[in-house]
Design an enzyme around this catalytic site. Structure first.
Site, PDB file in Angstrom:
ATOM      1  N   ARG A  21      24.484  62.201  40.809  1.00 45.42           N
ATOM      2  CA  ARG A  21      24.377  60.724  40.782  1.00 45.42           C
ATOM      3  C   ARG A  21      24.396  60.193  39.351  1.00 45.42           C
ATOM      4  NH1 ARG A  21      19.780  57.647  39.969  1.00 45.42           N
ATOM      5  NH2 ARG A  21      19.737  55.540  40.873  1.00 45.42           N
ATOM      6  N   ARG A  72      28.553  80.782  46.514  1.00 44.24           N
ATOM      7  CA  ARG A  72      28.665  81.823  45.487  1.00 44.24           C
ATOM      8  C   ARG A  72      30.118  82.327  45.541  1.00 44.24           C
ATOM      9  NH1 ARG A  72      23.677  82.590  43.446  1.00 44.24           N
ATOM     10  NH2 ARG A  72      21.884  82.184  44.792  1.00 44.24           N
ATOM     11  N   ASP A 128      14.989  79.209  39.512  1.00 46.80           N
ATOM     12  CA  ASP A 128      14.474  80.367  38.756  1.00 46.80           C
ATOM     13  C   ASP A 128      14.004  80.035  37.349  1.00 46.80           C
ATOM     14  OD1 ASP A 128      16.991  82.579  40.162  1.00 46.80           O
ATOM     15  OD2 ASP A 128      14.990  82.056  40.863  1.00 46.80           O
ATOM     16  N   GLY A 171      13.125  84.928  43.164  1.00 48.62           N
ATOM     17  CA  GLY A 171      13.228  85.462  41.806  1.00 48.62           C
ATOM     18  C   GLY A 171      13.765  86.873  41.887  1.00 48.62           C
ATOM     19  N   GLY A 186      -3.949  80.297  41.326  1.00 52.74           N
ATOM     20  CA  GLY A 186      -5.128  81.116  41.053  1.00 52.74           C
ATOM     21  C   GLY A 186      -5.010  82.498  41.688  1.00 52.74           C
ATOM     22  N   ARG A 245      -2.404  91.648  54.575  1.00 58.01           N
ATOM     23  CA  ARG A 245      -1.310  90.942  55.250  1.00 58.01           C
ATOM     24  C   ARG A 245      -0.286  90.522  54.204  1.00 58.01           C
ATOM     25  NH1 ARG A 245      -4.060  92.644  58.707  1.00 58.01           N
ATOM     26  NH2 ARG A 245      -4.651  91.726  60.728  1.00 58.01           N
ATOM     27  N   GLN A 253      11.647  77.478  49.676  1.00 56.66           N
ATOM     28  CA  GLN A 253      11.465  77.233  48.232  1.00 56.66           C
ATOM     29  C   GLN A 253      12.675  76.539  47.604  1.00 56.66           C
ATOM     30  OE1 GLN A 253       9.299  81.114  46.614  1.00 56.66           O
ATOM     31  NE2 GLN A 253      10.586  81.600  48.357  1.00 56.66           N
TER      32      GLN A 253
HETATM   33  O1  F6P Z   1      19.060  81.913  42.007  1.00 57.25           O
HETATM   34  C1  F6P Z   1      18.210  81.217  42.827  1.00 57.25           C
HETATM   35  C2  F6P Z   1      17.811  82.067  44.001  1.00 57.25           C
HETATM   36  O2  F6P Z   1      17.070  81.271  44.853  1.00 57.25           O
HETATM   37  C3  F6P Z   1      17.008  83.318  43.646  1.00 57.25           C
HETATM   38  O3  F6P Z   1      15.679  83.039  43.290  1.00 57.25           O
HETATM   39  C4  F6P Z   1      17.147  84.077  44.938  1.00 57.25           C
HETATM   40  O4  F6P Z   1      16.861  85.442  44.791  1.00 57.25           O
HETATM   41  C5  F6P Z   1      18.619  83.861  45.243  1.00 57.25           C
HETATM   42  O5  F6P Z   1      18.937  82.563  44.724  1.00 57.25           O
HETATM   43  C6  F6P Z   1      18.963  83.920  46.711  1.00 57.25           C
HETATM   44  O6  F6P Z   1      20.386  83.878  46.778  1.00 57.25           O
HETATM   45  P1  F6P Z   1      21.146  83.444  48.118  1.00 57.25           P
HETATM   46  O7  F6P Z   1      20.899  81.982  48.303  1.00 57.25           O
HETATM   47  O8  F6P Z   1      22.585  83.737  47.813  1.00 57.25           O
HETATM   48  O9  F6P Z   1      20.574  84.250  49.239  1.00 57.25           O
END
Ligand code: F6P
Length: 321
Positions: A21, A72, A128, A171, A186, A245, A253
């Site tokens: 945007r 990708r 990340d 990550g 924490g 667990r 996320q």
């Molecule tokens: O690069 C961001 C990310 O969310 C990483 O933290 C995670 O491991 C990866 O992409 C997951 O990739 P994909 O969405 O291709 O499964």
């Protein structure tokens, strides 16, 4: 410069729409036409181009994800694929490119720009926060807040049942995200790809924490540091008296409405990227240091690894008494 292209690529991140945007409206305000390129570098190669105007980016500042879609596209490593992409830009009168994405996107942007001396500016966008040249990437703040909210909920049941929870967060290669979540929640322990974990040592730490009167613990584990399920099985063997667990937070996320911080960052980055292109400054990545917007040569970005703040690992240990 009469026309630019904009694309989003790599893992999506909250705030990508906000950056689009800002780039669109900054360009239009400078009398520069804007072509949206769908599906990242693949769209560049297959000429998935759409005309964008100010109304194209209405009502998206609060929407996670990217309306230009992302994918990708490892094929972009092939110089022949990049050559076709370049021809598509030229035949469409596109004279500069704003790429919105993470570390993989940065490499593609750098090679594309240097292959053809083509103006490219990168807006760092990834949950990340793993790009050299900026304190923050677009989406990191929102994703950390999402993870913190989830971990806080898990902590309620951990304390109620006096259980140890291992929580796997995103990550794949870097631990920045996991460390930030661990400090904010924490957590007693954070496991990151950059530091090989001693699982026997983790069992010892849990025993020591129990001796200090802790009846539940939270371990934050970046997916690149291993599988929470495997660590849970290992700890059940080592600590049969404890209830262990695990939870894998997964793709929640990556979504959600961007926080104010992400929105302001993405707006500043998207706008600055266009101004750099228009000034003929490339190939760069826009970034922030403190509150100052700066830009870093893409070559430096792609050849310099950004290490996580390992000082915060020490802070986590200090807080875990
Ligand atoms: O690069 C961001 C990310 O969310 C990483 O933290 C995670 O491991 C990866 O992409 C997951 O990739 P994909 O969405 O291709 O499964």
């Amino acid at each position: 410069m009469k026309r630019i292209g904009i694309l989003t690529t790599g893992g999506d991140a909250p705030g990508m729409n906000v950056a689009i945007r800002a780039a669109v409206r900054t360009a239009l305000g400078m009398g520069i036409g804007v072509t949206g390129i769908e599906k990242g570098y693949r769209g560049l190669h297959e000429k998935l181009f759409i005309e964008l105007d100010s109304r194209s980016v209405s009502g998206i500042i609060n929407k996670g994800g990217t309306f230009l879609k992302t994918i990708r596209f490892p094929e972009f490593k092939d110089p022949g694929v990049r050559k076709k992409a370049y021809a598509n830009l030229r035949s469409s009168g596109i004279e500069g490119l704003v790429v919105i994405g993470g570390d993989g996107s940065a490499k593609g942007a750098y090679y594309f720009s240097t292959d053809f001396d083509f103006p490219v500016v990168l807006v760092p966008a990834s949950i990340d926060n793993d790009l050299y040249g900026s304190d923050f990437t677009v989406g990191f703040d929102t994703a950390v807040n999402t993870a913190v909210e989830a971990v806080d909920k898990i902590r309620d049941t951990a304390t109620s049942h006096e259980r140890t929870f291992i929580i796997e967060v995103m990550g794949r290669e870097k631990g920045n995200f996991a460390i930030e979540v661990a400090v904010a929640c924490g957590a007693e322990i954070a496991l990151v790809p950059e530091i090989p974990a001693d699982w026997n040592g983790i069992a010892e730490s849990l025993r020591a924490q129990e001796a200090m009167g802790k009846t539940s613990s939270i371990i934050i584990m970046a997916e690149g540091a291993g599988k929470a399920e495997s660590l849970a099985a290992f700890l059940r063997e080592k600590l049969p008296e404890r209830e262990i667990r695990y939870s894998v937070l997964g793709y929640i996320q990556r979504g959600g409405s961007p926080t104010y911080f992400t929105r302001v960052l993405a707006t500043r980055f998207g706008s600055e990227a266009v101004r750099l292109l228009a000034a003929g400054k490339y190939p760069f990545m826009v970034g922030i240091k403190g509150d100052e917007i700066l830009y870093t040569p893409l070559k430096r970005v792609v050849t310099t690894s950004r290490l996580p703040n390992l000082g915060n690992i020490e802070l986590i240990n200090r807080m875990a008494i």
